[in-house]
Write a protein that holds these residues in place. Structure first.
Motif, PDB file in Angstrom:
ATOM      1  N   THR A 173       0.816  -1.223   0.000  1.00 57.68           N
ATOM      2  CA  THR A 173       0.000   0.000   0.000  1.00 57.68           C
ATOM      3  C   THR A 173       0.844   1.266   0.000  1.00 57.68           C
ATOM      4  OG1 THR A 173      -0.098   0.061   2.428  1.00 57.68           O
ATOM      5  CG2 THR A 173      -1.814  -1.189   1.277  1.00 57.68           C
ATOM      6  N   MET A 174       2.170   1.109   0.079  1.00 61.43           N
ATOM      7  CA  MET A 174       3.057   2.279   0.183  1.00 61.43           C
ATOM      8  C   MET A 174       3.510   2.741  -1.198  1.00 61.43           C
ATOM      9  SD  MET A 174       3.199   2.676   3.515  1.00 61.43           S
ATOM     10  CE  MET A 174       4.624   3.672   3.925  1.00 61.43           C
ATOM     11  N   LYS A 175       3.633   4.066  -1.339  1.00 60.06           N
ATOM     12  CA  LYS A 175       4.099   4.621  -2.607  1.00 60.06           C
ATOM     13  C   LYS A 175       5.053   5.781  -2.337  1.00 60.06           C
ATOM     14  CE  LYS A 175       1.288   7.201  -5.020  1.00 60.06           C
ATOM     15  NZ  LYS A 175       0.210   7.641  -5.942  1.00 60.06           N
ATOM     16  N   LEU A 176       6.177   5.778  -3.032  1.00 62.02           N
ATOM     17  CA  LEU A 176       7.143   6.869  -2.953  1.00 62.02           C
ATOM     18  C   LEU A 176       7.092   7.654  -4.245  1.00 62.02           C
ATOM     19  CD1 LEU A 176       9.582   8.164  -1.397  1.00 62.02           C
ATOM     20  CD2 LEU A 176      11.040   6.664  -2.758  1.00 62.02           C
ATOM     21  N   GLU A 177       6.947   8.966  -4.141  1.00 62.97           N
ATOM     22  CA  GLU A 177       6.943   9.782  -5.344  1.00 62.97           C
ATOM     23  C   GLU A 177       7.529  11.154  -5.040  1.00 62.97           C
ATOM     24  OE1 GLU A 177       2.966  10.023  -6.739  1.00 62.97           O
ATOM     25  OE2 GLU A 177       2.325  11.464  -5.215  1.00 62.97           O
ATOM     26  N   GLY A 178       7.916  11.856  -6.100  1.00 58.02           N
ATOM     27  CA  GLY A 178       8.513  13.171  -5.919  1.00 58.02           C
ATOM     28  C   GLY A 178       9.244  13.608  -7.161  1.00 58.02           C
ATOM     29  N   ASP A 179      10.186  14.518  -7.042  1.00 61.49           N
ATOM     30  CA  ASP A 179      10.933  14.975  -8.213  1.00 61.49           C
ATOM     31  C   ASP A 179      12.365  15.318  -7.838  1.00 61.49           C
ATOM     32  OD1 ASP A 179      11.085  18.039  -7.705  1.00 61.49           O
ATOM     33  OD2 ASP A 179       8.964  17.564  -7.466  1.00 61.49           O
ATOM     34  N   ILE A 180      13.248  15.203  -8.838  1.00 59.11           N
ATOM     35  CA  ILE A 180      14.671  15.494  -8.675  1.00 59.11           C
ATOM     36  C   ILE A 180      15.118  16.431  -9.797  1.00 59.11           C
ATOM     37  CG2 ILE A 180      16.991  14.554  -8.938  1.00 59.11           C
ATOM     38  CD1 ILE A 180      16.306  12.241  -7.380  1.00 59.11           C
ATOM     39  N   ASP A 181      15.751  17.519  -9.427  1.00 58.55           N
ATOM     40  CA  ASP A 181      16.360  18.425 -10.394  1.00 58.55           C
ATOM     41  C   ASP A 181      17.847  18.068 -10.478  1.00 58.55           C
ATOM     42  OD1 ASP A 181      17.327  20.444 -11.938  1.00 58.55           O
ATOM     43  OD2 ASP A 181      16.773  22.076 -10.581  1.00 58.55           O
ATOM     44  N   VAL A 182      18.170  17.098 -11.350  1.00 59.97           N
ATOM     45  CA  VAL A 182      19.542  16.607 -11.438  1.00 59.97           C
ATOM     46  C   VAL A 182      20.482  17.681 -11.985  1.00 59.97           C
ATOM     47  CG1 VAL A 182      21.039  14.840 -12.420  1.00 59.97           C
ATOM     48  CG2 VAL A 182      18.709  14.254 -11.733  1.00 59.97           C
ATOM     49  N   GLU A 183      20.036  18.394 -13.020  1.00 62.24           N
ATOM     50  CA  GLU A 183      20.871  19.451 -13.579  1.00 62.24           C
ATOM     51  C   GLU A 183      21.167  20.523 -12.531  1.00 62.24           C
ATOM     52  OE1 GLU A 183      20.345  20.516 -18.015  1.00 62.24           O
ATOM     53  OE2 GLU A 183      18.340  19.919 -17.345  1.00 62.24           O
ATOM     54  N   GLY A 184      20.169  20.834 -11.725  1.00 60.76           N
ATOM     55  CA  GLY A 184      20.368  21.825 -10.677  1.00 60.76           C
ATOM     56  C   GLY A 184      21.407  21.391  -9.667  1.00 60.76           C
ATOM     57  N   ILE A 185      21.367  20.106  -9.304  1.00 59.83           N
ATOM     58  CA  ILE A 185      22.351  19.579  -8.366  1.00 59.83           C
ATOM     59  C   ILE A 185      23.749  19.676  -8.950  1.00 59.83           C
ATOM     60  CG2 ILE A 185      23.145  17.467  -7.221  1.00 59.83           C
ATOM     61  CD1 ILE A 185      20.219  16.638  -6.948  1.00 59.83           C
ATOM     62  N   GLU A 186      23.871  19.314 -10.222  1.00 61.46           N
ATOM     63  CA  GLU A 186      25.184  19.309 -10.863  1.00 61.46           C
ATOM     64  C   GLU A 186      25.780  20.707 -10.966  1.00 61.46           C
ATOM     65  OE1 GLU A 186      27.207  17.098 -11.628  1.00 61.46           O
ATOM     66  OE2 GLU A 186      26.070  15.235 -11.615  1.00 61.46           O
ATOM     67  N   SER A 187      24.933  21.709 -11.176  1.00 64.74           N
ATOM     68  CA  SER A 187      25.438  23.060 -11.401  1.00 64.74           C
ATOM     69  C   SER A 187      25.546  23.878 -10.121  1.00 64.74           C
ATOM     70  CB  SER A 187      24.525  23.792 -12.393  1.00 64.74           C
ATOM     71  OG  SER A 187      23.202  23.870 -11.891  1.00 64.74           O
ATOM     72  N   ALA A 188      25.067  23.326  -9.001  1.00 63.41           N
ATOM     73  CA  ALA A 188      25.000  24.122  -7.776  1.00 63.41           C
ATOM     74  C   ALA A 188      26.309  24.174  -7.012  1.00 63.41           C
ATOM     75  CB  ALA A 188      23.902  23.572  -6.866  1.00 63.41           C
ATOM     76  N   GLY A 189      27.247  23.265  -7.288  1.00 63.54           N
ATOM     77  CA  GLY A 189      28.485  23.223  -6.503  1.00 63.54           C
ATOM     78  C   GLY A 189      28.181  22.691  -5.114  1.00 63.54           C
ATOM     79  N   GLU A 190      28.414  23.491  -4.076  1.00 64.70           N
ATOM     80  CA  GLU A 190      28.051  23.093  -2.715  1.00 64.70           C
ATOM     81  C   GLU A 190      26.536  23.142  -2.627  1.00 64.70           C
ATOM     82  OE1 GLU A 190      28.954  21.531   0.875  1.00 64.70           O
ATOM     83  OE2 GLU A 190      30.391  22.096  -0.695  1.00 64.70           O
ATOM     84  N   VAL A 191      25.929  22.007  -2.346  1.00 61.17           N
ATOM     85  CA  VAL A 191      24.485  21.910  -2.525  1.00 61.17           C
ATOM     86  C   VAL A 191      23.794  21.350  -1.283  1.00 61.17           C
ATOM     87  CG1 VAL A 191      24.728  19.610  -3.561  1.00 61.17           C
ATOM     88  CG2 VAL A 191      22.679  20.932  -4.026  1.00 61.17           C
ATOM     89  N   ASP A 192      22.604  21.877  -1.036  1.00 61.91           N
ATOM     90  CA  ASP A 192      21.690  21.299  -0.062  1.00 61.91           C
ATOM     91  C   ASP A 192      20.672  20.508  -0.875  1.00 61.91           C
ATOM     92  OD1 ASP A 192      19.766  20.596   1.745  1.00 61.91           O
ATOM     93  OD2 ASP A 192      19.536  22.595   2.616  1.00 61.91           O
ATOM     94  N   TYR A 193      20.721  19.183  -0.765  1.00 61.85           N
ATOM     95  CA  TYR A 193      19.877  18.353  -1.616  1.00 61.85           C
ATOM     96  C   TYR A 193      18.394  18.583  -1.382  1.00 61.85           C
ATOM     97  CZ  TYR A 193      24.060  15.911  -3.090  1.00 61.85           C
ATOM     98  OH  TYR A 193      25.282  15.623  -3.634  1.00 61.85           O
ATOM     99  N   ASN A 194      18.042  19.112  -0.235  1.00 59.35           N
ATOM    100  CA  ASN A 194      16.633  19.386   0.030  1.00 59.35           C
ATOM    101  C   ASN A 194      16.092  20.493  -0.869  1.00 59.35           C
ATOM    102  OD1 ASN A 194      16.152  17.534   2.331  1.00 59.35           O
ATOM    103  ND2 ASN A 194      17.712  18.795   3.321  1.00 59.35           N
ATOM    104  N   ASP A 195      16.998  21.298  -1.469  1.00 58.02           N
ATOM    105  CA  ASP A 195      16.566  22.337  -2.405  1.00 58.02           C
ATOM    106  C   ASP A 195      16.243  21.773  -3.776  1.00 58.02           C
ATOM    107  OD1 ASP A 195      16.962  24.252  -0.440  1.00 58.02           O
ATOM    108  OD2 ASP A 195      19.011  24.719  -1.095  1.00 58.02           O
ATOM    109  N   PHE A 196      16.697  20.557  -4.056  1.00 60.33           N
ATOM    110  CA  PHE A 196      16.566  20.001  -5.406  1.00 60.33           C
ATOM    111  C   PHE A 196      15.802  18.673  -5.457  1.00 60.33           C
ATOM    112  CE2 PHE A 196      20.365  22.605  -5.274  1.00 60.33           C
ATOM    113  CZ  PHE A 196      20.209  23.412  -6.386  1.00 60.33           C
ATOM    114  N   ILE A 197      15.590  18.066  -4.299  1.00 59.96           N
ATOM    115  CA  ILE A 197      14.917  16.767  -4.257  1.00 59.96           C
ATOM    116  C   ILE A 197      13.672  16.877  -3.389  1.00 59.96           C
ATOM    117  CG2 ILE A 197      15.093  14.344  -3.577  1.00 59.96           C
ATOM    118  CD1 ILE A 197      18.084  14.520  -4.053  1.00 59.96           C
ATOM    119  N   THR A 198      12.543  16.547  -3.957  1.00 65.86           N
ATOM    120  CA  THR A 198      11.280  16.547  -3.221  1.00 65.86           C
ATOM    121  C   THR A 198      10.700  15.140  -3.272  1.00 65.86           C
ATOM    122  OG1 THR A 198      10.852  18.834  -3.870  1.00 65.86           O
ATOM    123  CG2 THR A 198       8.993  17.572  -3.019  1.00 65.86           C
ATOM    124  N   LEU A 199      10.631  14.497  -2.128  1.00 65.98           N
ATOM    125  CA  LEU A 199      10.112  13.138  -2.045  1.00 65.98           C
ATOM    126  C   LEU A 199       9.082  13.050  -0.926  1.00 65.98           C
ATOM    127  CD1 LEU A 199      13.391  11.005  -2.214  1.00 65.98           C
ATOM    128  CD2 LEU A 199      11.643  11.189  -3.977  1.00 65.98           C
TER     129      LEU A 199
END
Length: 362
Positions: free
Chosen positions: A274-300
């Motif tokens: 009954t469980m489902k995981l969904e969300g979105d990832i901005d991979v390009e944003g992560i790659e171009s951000a340098g020092e990154v907080d993944y919570n700014d680019f990954i929503t799950l």
């Protein structure tokens, strides 16, 4: 190291990209106690399912066969055990290692493919000689009769009903890779295992497309992937127990170029009961951000029967003197629980099963 960890997590969970634009208004969110209870049930169900799978009837028979083929190759040769394409190549070699010989010539390994038609017939385990012997050359398939552990008769039967391979050559050797394989295994005339495998390869012997279905009574695992598209790779996985689907997932990785070395987006879905995981990832944003907080680019977010359990957030921690981003489940009141702790029991069961498989034939 941090990027590698986060992408492995993303691919393993088959994160759904683009779902963040969906209108989630009206979606109910579980209270903290309810959500934690749901996570506990999730973990217990997963651990229980893993235990049941590791005790599937077909597994013992596979283990017995591995043990015997370590002692004697039915066809008189010498056996050798050699994410997408890599996983399929490893599985192709593993399947082949059960029954396909790898001959030695002048002290060097020689693998010129397997002539299925030439080896058609019946092979029986000889208890006195502790080896397989061919007792018949009739029929259109290969039949291998062997004993399960403790049996004094050949009460198990492996049937190889189809096999084809393709030859490849690199700077070191010529070798064969299976392109199709169909086998089944029965004990006392009850089918416990069935494997159907197919794959296409490029000129370097790397799989570009593949599908495998493995039945281990009462479970059926299916995995497929397609790497033939110039700038994307797609895959799917499912696990059924008889007619009940336990896990169902699909994913597509889109790359920035046909070199397939830089990811643009990850798209897909995964459900477990009954469980489902969904969300979105901005991979390009992560790659171009340098020092990154993944919570700014990954929503799950994790849902149970469409009611939100909580959000997946990442906390930077120091582990072995290195920074790493650790996934947590964050509940409605802001409290967090480390996902690794939630799944601790299931992880222990998986590690124990992995150790058991590694001991097959030893």
């Amino acid at each position: 190291m941090k990027r590698i960890s986060i992408y492995l997590l993303a691919v393993m969970t088959l994160v759904a990209t683009g779902c963040g634009d969906d209108d989630e208004s009206g979606t109910s969110q579980l209270g903290v106690n309810q959500a934690k209870e749901s996570m506990n049930d999730f973990s217990e169900d997963l651990a229980s399912d893993i235990i049941d799978i590791t005790q599937a009837e077909g597994l013992d028979a596979v283990g017995d066969l591995f043990s015997l083929t370590e002692l004697s190759d039915p066809f008189g040769g010498r056996l050798a055990v050699e994410g997408k394409a890599k996983w399929f190549k490893e599985k192709a070699l593993a399947f082949k290692s059960i029954f396909i010989p790898k001959h030695l010539k002048n002290g060097k390994s020689e693998d010129a493919g397997f002539d299925f038609q030439e080896n058609v017939g019946v092979y029986n385990w000889n208890f006195d000689e502790e080896s397989f012997e061919k007792t018949s050359s009739s029929g259109q398939i290969i039949v291998i009769n062997f004993p399960t552990e403790g049996s004094i008769t050949n009460n198990a039967q492996l049937r190889i009903t189809a096999y084809e391979d393709e030859l490849f050559e690199d700077e070191f050797e010529e070798y064969a890779m299976p392109t199709s394989l169909a086998v089944d295994l029965a004990i006392a005339n009850v089918k416990l295992v069935e494997i159907n495998f197919s794959a296409d390869y490029n000129n370097e012997g790397v799989p570009t497309e593949g599908a495998v279905s493995i039945f281990l009574k009462p479970y059926t695992f299916t995995v497929a992937f397609d790497d033939s598209n110039a700038t994307s790779t797609s895959g799917s996985f499912s696990l059924k127990s008889e007619s009940e689907t336990l896990i169902n997932s699909s994913a597509t990785i889109v790359f920035l170029s046909n070199e397939k070395d830089e990811v643009k987006t990850l798209e897909g879905m995964v459900t477990y009961r009954t469980m489902k995981l969904e969300g979105d990832i901005d991979v390009e944003g992560i790659e171009s951000a340098g020092e990154v907080d993944y919570n700014d680019f990954i929503t799950l977010a994790l849902f149970d029967n469409n009611a939100k359990v909580g959000d997946i957030v990442f906390v930077t921690e120091i582990i072995d003197e290195e920074e790493d981003d650790i996934p947590y489940i964050q509940y409605a009141d802001g409290s967090k629980q480390r996902l690794e702790d939630v799944f601790d029991e299931a992880i222990d069961e998986l590690e124990e099963f992995e150790t058991e498989i590694e001991d097959w034939g030893n």
